[in-house]
Design an enzyme around this catalytic site. Sequence first.
Site, PDB file in Angstrom:
ATOM      1  N   ARG A  11       0.813  -1.207   0.000  1.00  0.00           N
ATOM      2  CA  ARG A  11       0.000   0.000   0.000  1.00  0.00           C
ATOM      3  C   ARG A  11       0.855   1.269   0.000  1.00  0.00           C
ATOM      4  O   ARG A  11       1.810   1.376  -0.766  1.00  0.00           O
ATOM      5  CB  ARG A  11      -1.009  -0.060   1.158  1.00  0.00           C
ATOM      6  CG  ARG A  11      -2.016  -1.210   0.983  1.00  0.00           C
ATOM      7  CD  ARG A  11      -2.888  -1.417   2.207  1.00  0.00           C
ATOM      8  NE  ARG A  11      -3.701  -0.248   2.507  1.00  0.00           N
ATOM      9  CZ  ARG A  11      -4.834   0.064   1.891  1.00  0.00           C
ATOM     10  NH1 ARG A  11      -5.307  -0.689   0.912  1.00  0.00           N
ATOM     11  NH2 ARG A  11      -5.527   1.142   2.258  1.00  0.00           N
ATOM     12  N   ASP A 135      -3.690  10.976   9.903  1.00  0.00           N
ATOM     13  CA  ASP A 135      -4.925  10.629   9.199  1.00  0.00           C
ATOM     14  C   ASP A 135      -5.893  11.795   9.336  1.00  0.00           C
ATOM     15  O   ASP A 135      -5.869  12.520  10.332  1.00  0.00           O
ATOM     16  CB  ASP A 135      -5.544   9.368   9.829  1.00  0.00           C
ATOM     17  CG  ASP A 135      -6.544   8.683   8.920  1.00  0.00           C
ATOM     18  OD1 ASP A 135      -7.550   9.334   8.565  1.00  0.00           O
ATOM     19  OD2 ASP A 135      -6.357   7.507   8.582  1.00  0.00           O
ATOM     20  N   TYR A 148      -8.664   3.948  16.951  1.00  0.00           N
ATOM     21  CA  TYR A 148      -7.791   4.317  15.835  1.00  0.00           C
ATOM     22  C   TYR A 148      -7.685   5.828  15.715  1.00  0.00           C
ATOM     23  O   TYR A 148      -6.581   6.387  15.603  1.00  0.00           O
ATOM     24  CB  TYR A 148      -8.322   3.722  14.530  1.00  0.00           C
ATOM     25  CG  TYR A 148      -7.580   4.216  13.312  1.00  0.00           C
ATOM     26  CD1 TYR A 148      -6.371   3.650  12.949  1.00  0.00           C
ATOM     27  CD2 TYR A 148      -8.073   5.273  12.545  1.00  0.00           C
ATOM     28  CE1 TYR A 148      -5.662   4.112  11.842  1.00  0.00           C
ATOM     29  CE2 TYR A 148      -7.378   5.746  11.443  1.00  0.00           C
ATOM     30  CZ  TYR A 148      -6.182   5.155  11.101  1.00  0.00           C
ATOM     31  OH  TYR A 148      -5.477   5.622  10.012  1.00  0.00           O
TER      32      TYR A 148
END
Length: 205
Positions: A11, A135, A148
């Site tokens: 990825r 993120d 997360y």
Amino acid sequence: MRALITGAAQRLGRAMAECLHTEGYDLILHYYHSHQKAHALAEQLNAQRPASISLLQANLGCPKATAAMIDTVNANQQPLHLLVNNASIFRADNQLTEPEKSALRHCNSIAPLSLIEGFQQLLKANCGNVINLTDIYADHPLQGYQAYSESKRALAHATQKYALKLAPDIRVNAIAPGVILWAQGQAETNEYREQLMQKIPLQRL
């Protein structure tokens, strides 16, 4: 130049490895479970430039394994110009036991800081750089993925702390990707994906 990339076998990690290798970096490719993919990537890149790739296997969800990884790299006494903290665990809260939540937090936010501290002297000696992969969910938590999202928020805040702490010898930044690749195992429908794409100005990954 020499870079260490965590979670480099697939990825985004793999894409960054291929890009940096093209730009002339020798690489330490870290992986955990992705043995075959890591070795295939190393073989591919070493075929392009012999002896430019080394592999390092470690469970960054485990404090002892993280410490052992730091010792291994430092023992080699080779220069390090760039650390890319990319390795991450992405799983829904209802799929995590308490030990797995602890491993997620360690992999996503504690281990990157341990690596920065552990490689500080190597990086300082080479006016090095650190890139932490955070993120968009650090600022906009994803429902059902609280552990997360919180781990990435902690890493984002720590990035600012270390940018100040280690300047001017080491530059520390973070990248917070939006939709680049669909997460493996996500159960969202095609309809959900189409709706999400409509929110992206370019309307593509």
